[in-house]
Enzyme design. Structure first.
Site, PDB file in Angstrom:
ATOM      1  N   CYS A 102      -1.529   3.575  -6.630  1.00  0.00           N
ATOM      2  CA  CYS A 102      -0.602   4.609  -6.998  1.00  0.00           C
ATOM      3  C   CYS A 102       0.249   4.691  -6.073  1.00  0.00           C
ATOM      4  O   CYS A 102       0.278   4.694  -4.998  1.00  0.00           O
ATOM      5  CB  CYS A 102      -1.342   5.829  -7.339  1.00  0.00           C
ATOM      6  SG  CYS A 102      -2.333   6.404  -6.004  1.00  0.00           S
ATOM      7  N   PHE A 240       5.734   0.292  11.094  1.00  0.00           N
ATOM      8  CA  PHE A 240       5.697  -0.810  11.818  1.00  0.00           C
ATOM      9  C   PHE A 240       5.063  -0.956  13.081  1.00  0.00           C
ATOM     10  O   PHE A 240       5.508  -1.483  14.307  1.00  0.00           O
ATOM     11  CB  PHE A 240       7.152  -1.513  11.953  1.00  0.00           C
ATOM     12  CG  PHE A 240       7.522  -1.878  10.575  1.00  0.00           C
ATOM     13  CD1 PHE A 240       7.178  -2.984   9.636  1.00  0.00           C
ATOM     14  CD2 PHE A 240       8.472  -1.048  10.132  1.00  0.00           C
ATOM     15  CE1 PHE A 240       7.773  -3.166   8.321  1.00  0.00           C
ATOM     16  CE2 PHE A 240       9.252  -1.324   8.943  1.00  0.00           C
ATOM     17  CZ  PHE A 240       8.781  -2.362   8.054  1.00  0.00           C
ATOM     18  N   ARG A 242       2.904  -1.652  15.917  1.00  0.00           N
ATOM     19  CA  ARG A 242       1.732  -2.911  16.166  1.00  0.00           C
ATOM     20  C   ARG A 242       2.641  -3.703  17.209  1.00  0.00           C
ATOM     21  O   ARG A 242       3.837  -3.887  17.104  1.00  0.00           O
ATOM     22  CB  ARG A 242       1.797  -3.766  14.925  1.00  0.00           C
ATOM     23  CG  ARG A 242       0.785  -4.759  15.175  1.00  0.00           C
ATOM     24  CD  ARG A 242      -0.841  -4.152  14.988  1.00  0.00           C
ATOM     25  NE  ARG A 242      -1.809  -5.160  15.327  1.00  0.00           N
ATOM     26  CZ  ARG A 242      -2.392  -5.924  14.448  1.00  0.00           C
ATOM     27  NH1 ARG A 242      -1.871  -6.097  13.320  1.00  0.00           N
ATOM     28  NH2 ARG A 242      -3.383  -6.799  14.970  1.00  0.00           N
ATOM     29  N   ARG A 245       5.560  -2.287  19.348  1.00  0.00           N
ATOM     30  CA  ARG A 245       6.783  -1.941  18.627  1.00  0.00           C
ATOM     31  C   ARG A 245       6.466  -1.130  17.613  1.00  0.00           C
ATOM     32  O   ARG A 245       5.471  -0.787  17.072  1.00  0.00           O
ATOM     33  CB  ARG A 245       7.468  -3.257  17.930  1.00  0.00           C
ATOM     34  CG  ARG A 245       7.937  -4.459  18.609  1.00  0.00           C
ATOM     35  CD  ARG A 245       8.151  -5.810  18.054  1.00  0.00           C
ATOM     36  NE  ARG A 245       9.406  -5.228  17.444  1.00  0.00           N
ATOM     37  CZ  ARG A 245       9.995  -6.338  16.169  1.00  0.00           C
ATOM     38  NH1 ARG A 245       9.290  -7.459  16.212  1.00  0.00           N
ATOM     39  NH2 ARG A 245      10.866  -5.878  15.734  1.00  0.00           N
TER      40      ARG A 245
END
Length: 257
Positions: A102, A240, A242, A245
């Site tokens: 969903c 993002f 990881r 960064r």
């Protein structure tokens, strides 16, 4: 392993010219029904574990309750979770099924836009490198994902320590379970970071906001609705995150260099 089943699969590795039948683990998705004051509230398609945490976190994220102090009793029988509140709640049973895939509907986005002020006003701040450490800690704990590749994870860190961790086939369910587990431990959500492995639409942001969590960090991308919701609701949204960064989409002052 709880939440998985084993089955024979045919494994192909064309680069190695390999074909073999192997025993593999697959994540389980099953309907979990939630009742509030003897009234049906929702069916969640989820892994059949941490059902109390799932239900409590879902009710907090759905805005029906603010904390566990509003709960009188929780009963679990099979895949049914019955929650008795200390007071009556005037709600119309939505008779809905929340699927693992969903996302935010137009009606839901309009609901968020009704807020005129941020509902999260925490001054909590954290150094950026701690976010990466939190992501890596959650990855290491994600045993069902390692076995199946079919789950998401979520973790709640209070004062930089992992307080609650959950996995589920749905990223929403994983967040609900983590928030519910943290609520049962009476954490101070104003000093927490929610870490997620999934993408972040508006409804995910609202779950964090209703719990009072000021920082949400994900390995994945946000959606436009998620960015807009974070800016409206006072959430520091990170995507993002990881390998040293990250992108900070809102309220970057909470992330220290």
């Amino acid at each position: 392993m709880i939440g998985t089943f084993k089955t024979i699969v045919r494994k192909l590795e064309l680069n190695k010219n390999l074909i073999e039948d192997v025993l593999d683990e697959v994540a389980i998705e099953t309907p979990v029904k939630i009742y509030v004051n003897e009234k049906f509230y929702a069916t969640l398609m989820a892994m059949p574990n941490q059902l109390q945490e799932l239900a409590i976190g879902f009710l907090i994220g759905d805005g029906l309750i603010k904390n566990i102090n509003e709960i009188k009793k929780v009963e679990i029988k099979d895949l049914n979770v019955k929650i008795e509140l200390k007071t009556e709640k005037n709600f119309i049973s939505p008779k809905k099924t929340i699927l693992t895939a969903c996302t935010s509907s137009e009606e839901f986005l309009n609901q968020i836009l009704k807020f005129e002020e941020p509902i999260v006003e925490s001054n909590y701040a954290i150094k950026a490198f701690k976010i990466f450490e939190m992501i890596e800690e959650c990855i290491k704990k994600a045993e069902v994902y390692k076995a199946t590749g079919g789950t998401h994870f979520a973790g709640v860190f209070q004062n930089e320590e992992l307080t609650a961790f959950s996995e589920d086939v749905g990223r929403h369910n994983a967040v609900d379970k983590a928030i519910g587990a943290a609520a049962l431990k009476n954490v101070d959500f104003q000093k927490t970071v929610l870490v997620s492995s999934g993408r972040q639409p508006a409804d995910m942001i609202l779950k964090a906001a209703r719990a009072g969590i000021p920082i949400l960090a994900s390995m994945r991308a946000p959606l436009m609705s998620g960015v807009n919701a974070a800016r409206i609701l006072g959430i520091t949204l990170i995507g993002f995150a990881r390998k040293l960064r990250m992108n900070i989409y809102s309220f970057p002052e909470r992330i220290l260099i």
